[in-house]
Design a protein around this motif. Structure first.
Motif, PDB file in Angstrom:
ATOM      1  N   LEU A  77       9.998  -4.585  -1.427  1.00 43.52           N
ATOM      2  CA  LEU A  77      10.360  -5.760  -0.737  1.00 43.52           C
ATOM      3  C   LEU A  77      11.376  -5.415   0.189  1.00 43.52           C
ATOM      4  CD1 LEU A  77      10.274  -8.399  -3.528  1.00 43.52           C
ATOM      5  CD2 LEU A  77       8.567  -7.981  -1.559  1.00 43.52           C
ATOM      6  N   THR A  78      12.398  -4.502  -0.029  1.00 45.80           N
ATOM      7  CA  THR A  78      13.410  -3.881   0.774  1.00 45.80           C
ATOM      8  C   THR A  78      12.858  -3.381   2.056  1.00 45.80           C
ATOM      9  OG1 THR A  78      14.852  -3.703  -1.145  1.00 45.80           O
ATOM     10  CG2 THR A  78      15.712  -2.508   1.037  1.00 45.80           C
ATOM     11  N   CYS A  79      12.057  -2.504   2.096  1.00 49.56           N
ATOM     12  CA  CYS A  79      11.435  -2.135   3.165  1.00 49.56           C
ATOM     13  C   CYS A  79      10.758  -3.114   4.035  1.00 49.56           C
ATOM     14  CB  CYS A  79      10.420  -0.654   2.884  1.00 49.56           C
ATOM     15  SG  CYS A  79      11.294   0.746   2.372  1.00 49.56           S
ATOM     16  N   GLN A  80       9.989  -4.151   3.455  1.00 56.58           N
ATOM     17  CA  GLN A  80       9.577  -5.199   4.141  1.00 56.58           C
ATOM     18  C   GLN A  80      10.628  -5.751   5.097  1.00 56.58           C
ATOM     19  OE1 GLN A  80       6.708  -7.745   1.756  1.00 56.58           O
ATOM     20  NE2 GLN A  80       5.863  -5.928   1.146  1.00 56.58           N
ATOM     21  N   SER A  81      11.704  -6.060   4.460  1.00 54.91           N
ATOM     22  CA  SER A  81      12.648  -6.955   4.811  1.00 54.91           C
ATOM     23  C   SER A  81      13.398  -6.130   6.087  1.00 54.91           C
ATOM     24  CB  SER A  81      13.853  -7.340   3.990  1.00 54.91           C
ATOM     25  OG  SER A  81      14.824  -7.587   4.554  1.00 54.91           O
ATOM     26  N   TRP A  82      13.533  -4.637   6.039  1.00 56.61           N
ATOM     27  CA  TRP A  82      14.256  -3.750   6.830  1.00 56.61           C
ATOM     28  C   TRP A  82      13.298  -3.694   8.305  1.00 56.61           C
ATOM     29  CZ3 TRP A  82      18.714  -2.109   8.011  1.00 56.61           C
ATOM     30  CH2 TRP A  82      19.622  -2.078   7.067  1.00 56.61           C
TER      31      TRP A  82
ATOM     32  N   GLY B 251      10.819  -5.739   9.008  1.00 58.09           N
ATOM     33  CA  GLY B 251      10.361  -7.107   9.558  1.00 58.09           C
ATOM     34  C   GLY B 251       8.871  -7.047   9.524  1.00 58.09           C
ATOM     35  N   SER B 252       8.126  -6.322   8.799  1.00 56.46           N
ATOM     36  CA  SER B 252       6.569  -6.200   8.427  1.00 56.46           C
ATOM     37  C   SER B 252       6.200  -5.996   7.273  1.00 56.46           C
ATOM     38  CB  SER B 252       6.201  -4.979   9.656  1.00 56.46           C
ATOM     39  OG  SER B 252       4.974  -4.845   9.871  1.00 56.46           O
ATOM     40  N   ALA B 253       5.036  -5.527   7.113  1.00 51.89           N
ATOM     41  CA  ALA B 253       4.419  -5.566   5.925  1.00 51.89           C
ATOM     42  C   ALA B 253       4.908  -4.162   4.954  1.00 51.89           C
ATOM     43  CB  ALA B 253       2.936  -5.441   5.856  1.00 51.89           C
ATOM     44  N   PHE B 254       5.258  -3.163   5.676  1.00 55.93           N
ATOM     45  CA  PHE B 254       5.627  -1.919   5.160  1.00 55.93           C
ATOM     46  C   PHE B 254       6.572  -1.166   6.095  1.00 55.93           C
ATOM     47  CE2 PHE B 254       1.575  -1.400   6.768  1.00 55.93           C
ATOM     48  CZ  PHE B 254       1.413  -0.213   7.502  1.00 55.93           C
ATOM     49  N   SER B 255       7.182  -0.191   5.766  1.00 54.47           N
ATOM     50  CA  SER B 255       7.877   0.879   6.420  1.00 54.47           C
ATOM     51  C   SER B 255       7.172   2.280   6.574  1.00 54.47           C
ATOM     52  CB  SER B 255       9.267   1.075   5.964  1.00 54.47           C
ATOM     53  OG  SER B 255       9.406   1.655   4.698  1.00 54.47           O
ATOM     54  N   GLN B 256       7.208   2.725   7.802  1.00 56.78           N
ATOM     55  CA  GLN B 256       6.809   4.232   7.825  1.00 56.78           C
ATOM     56  C   GLN B 256       7.751   5.179   7.988  1.00 56.78           C
ATOM     57  OE1 GLN B 256       2.641   3.963  10.288  1.00 56.78           O
ATOM     58  NE2 GLN B 256       4.278   3.421  11.263  1.00 56.78           N
ATOM     59  N   SER B 257       7.995   6.109   7.099  1.00 57.09           N
ATOM     60  CA  SER B 257       8.952   7.201   6.978  1.00 57.09           C
ATOM     61  C   SER B 257       8.463   8.508   6.932  1.00 57.09           C
ATOM     62  CB  SER B 257       9.997   6.764   6.030  1.00 57.09           C
ATOM     63  OG  SER B 257      10.563   5.437   6.121  1.00 57.09           O
ATOM     64  N   ALA B 258       9.458   9.535   7.409  1.00 56.78           N
ATOM     65  CA  ALA B 258       9.319  10.993   7.109  1.00 56.78           C
ATOM     66  C   ALA B 258      10.543  11.374   6.806  1.00 56.78           C
ATOM     67  CB  ALA B 258       9.129  11.607   8.264  1.00 56.78           C
ATOM     68  N   LEU B 259      10.493  12.098   5.488  1.00 62.01           N
ATOM     69  CA  LEU B 259      11.970  12.699   4.735  1.00 62.01           C
ATOM     70  C   LEU B 259      12.111  14.154   5.410  1.00 62.01           C
ATOM     71  CD1 LEU B 259      13.661  12.028   2.787  1.00 62.01           C
ATOM     72  CD2 LEU B 259      12.320  12.971   1.026  1.00 62.01           C
ATOM     73  N   LEU B 260      13.262  14.371   6.126  1.00 61.89           N
ATOM     74  CA  LEU B 260      13.458  15.679   6.629  1.00 61.89           C
ATOM     75  C   LEU B 260      14.739  16.264   6.610  1.00 61.89           C
ATOM     76  CD1 LEU B 260      12.847  14.274  10.413  1.00 61.89           C
ATOM     77  CD2 LEU B 260      11.242  15.563   8.987  1.00 61.89           C
TER      78      LEU B 260
ATOM     79  N   VAL C 208       2.926  -0.216  -4.049  1.00 60.40           N
ATOM     80  CA  VAL C 208       1.781  -0.882  -3.653  1.00 60.40           C
ATOM     81  C   VAL C 208       1.493  -2.242  -4.432  1.00 60.40           C
ATOM     82  CG1 VAL C 208       0.597   1.062  -2.637  1.00 60.40           C
ATOM     83  CG2 VAL C 208       0.200   0.369  -5.123  1.00 60.40           C
ATOM     84  N   ARG C 209       2.304  -2.191  -5.649  1.00 65.41           N
ATOM     85  CA  ARG C 209       2.356  -3.572  -6.255  1.00 65.41           C
ATOM     86  C   ARG C 209       3.106  -4.564  -5.588  1.00 65.41           C
ATOM     87  NH1 ARG C 209       6.632  -5.338  -9.670  1.00 65.41           N
ATOM     88  NH2 ARG C 209       8.423  -4.130  -9.682  1.00 65.41           N
ATOM     89  N   ARG C 210       3.730  -4.376  -4.433  1.00 63.96           N
ATOM     90  CA  ARG C 210       4.326  -5.439  -3.720  1.00 63.96           C
ATOM     91  C   ARG C 210       3.573  -5.347  -2.027  1.00 63.96           C
ATOM     92  NH1 ARG C 210       7.904  -8.549  -5.784  1.00 63.96           N
ATOM     93  NH2 ARG C 210       9.431  -7.855  -7.424  1.00 63.96           N
ATOM     94  N   LYS C 211       2.537  -4.538  -2.276  1.00 66.97           N
ATOM     95  CA  LYS C 211       2.006  -4.628  -0.866  1.00 66.97           C
ATOM     96  C   LYS C 211       1.414  -6.168  -0.245  1.00 66.97           C
ATOM     97  CE  LYS C 211      -2.678  -2.962  -0.990  1.00 66.97           C
ATOM     98  NZ  LYS C 211      -3.395  -4.094  -0.745  1.00 66.97           N
ATOM     99  N   GLN C 212       1.403  -6.294   0.918  1.00 71.15           N
ATOM    100  CA  GLN C 212       0.748  -7.604   1.321  1.00 71.15           C
ATOM    101  C   GLN C 212      -0.851  -7.547   1.079  1.00 71.15           C
ATOM    102  OE1 GLN C 212       2.397 -10.290   2.564  1.00 71.15           O
ATOM    103  NE2 GLN C 212       4.317  -8.909   1.987  1.00 71.15           N
ATOM    104  N   PRO C 213      -1.572  -8.584   0.511  1.00 72.06           N
ATOM    105  CA  PRO C 213      -2.848  -8.586   0.050  1.00 72.06           C
ATOM    106  C   PRO C 213      -3.768  -8.135   1.177  1.00 72.06           C
ATOM    107  CG  PRO C 213      -2.075 -10.734   0.157  1.00 72.06           C
ATOM    108  CD  PRO C 213      -0.701 -10.055   0.329  1.00 72.06           C
ATOM    109  N   TRP C 214      -3.514  -8.592   2.452  1.00 71.94           N
ATOM    110  CA  TRP C 214      -4.294  -8.151   3.565  1.00 71.94           C
ATOM    111  C   TRP C 214      -4.362  -6.733   4.059  1.00 71.94           C
ATOM    112  CZ3 TRP C 214      -1.237  -6.613   7.618  1.00 71.94           C
ATOM    113  CH2 TRP C 214      -0.087  -7.080   7.370  1.00 71.94           C
ATOM    114  N   VAL C 215      -3.317  -6.002   3.538  1.00 74.88           N
ATOM    115  CA  VAL C 215      -3.150  -4.372   3.855  1.00 74.88           C
ATOM    116  C   VAL C 215      -4.140  -3.825   3.108  1.00 74.88           C
ATOM    117  CG1 VAL C 215      -1.646  -2.463   3.723  1.00 74.88           C
ATOM    118  CG2 VAL C 215      -0.770  -4.591   4.384  1.00 74.88           C
TER     119      VAL C 215
END
Length: 145
Positions: free
Chosen positions: A30-35, A37-46, A114-121
């Motif tokens: 839910l935090t990433c969805q809020s940050w 403003g979408s269904a999920f965040s895409q990130s890379a750890l560097l 993924v327990r918090r993913k939007q059902p349409w994803v």
């Protein structure tokens, strides 16, 4: 090969000291969805030293419920969030993968929370999923494969 990216308006640009585009993951919490403003965040750890940023970057700092300090870096013009660091992970940067110039060529190595993913994803077959945050050893092994 030069791996580059930047914000929406182009005022902030960055170059990664990598030979190829980084592995990315998606977080559906839910935090990433809020940050995002979408269904999920895409990130890379560097590693923190792998990115060189130019342009008008502003920083937003806050203390997480865990007590760790988060430093969010955004474009000072269009406010696109570029990256963040956290005192819980010294020496590492979380890069917003959508800001990479080649973001359309990347596929996530894993999906978490993924327990918090939007059902349409719909997640592609064969991509590892985790109900919450994966164990660190499994996360690293999956991202390095």
């Amino acid at each position: 090969m030069s791996v580059e990216g930047g914000c929406h308006c182009g005022a902030v640009r960055y170059v990664l000291a990598l030979d190829a585009a980084p592995a990315i993951y998606c977080c559906h919490c839910l935090t990433c969805q809020s940050w995002a403003g979408s269904a999920f965040s895409q990130s890379a750890l560097l590693p923190e030293g792998a990115i060189s940023v130019t342009g008008p970057v502003v920083e937003y700092r806050f203390i997480n419920p865990s007590g760790h300090e988060s430093h969010q870096r955004l474009c000072g013009t269009c406010h696109t969030r570029i990256l963040n660091t956290n005192s819980a992970r010294p020496g590492l940067v979380v890069l917003r993968a959508g800001t990479l110039d080649v973001s359309d060529q990347l596929s996530p190595r894993l999906h978490m929370w993924v327990r918090r993913k939007q059902p349409w994803v719909v997640i592609a077959d064969g991509v590892p999923t985790f109900d919450e945050t994966p164990p660190i050893a499994e996360f690293i092994a999956t991202m390095l494969r």
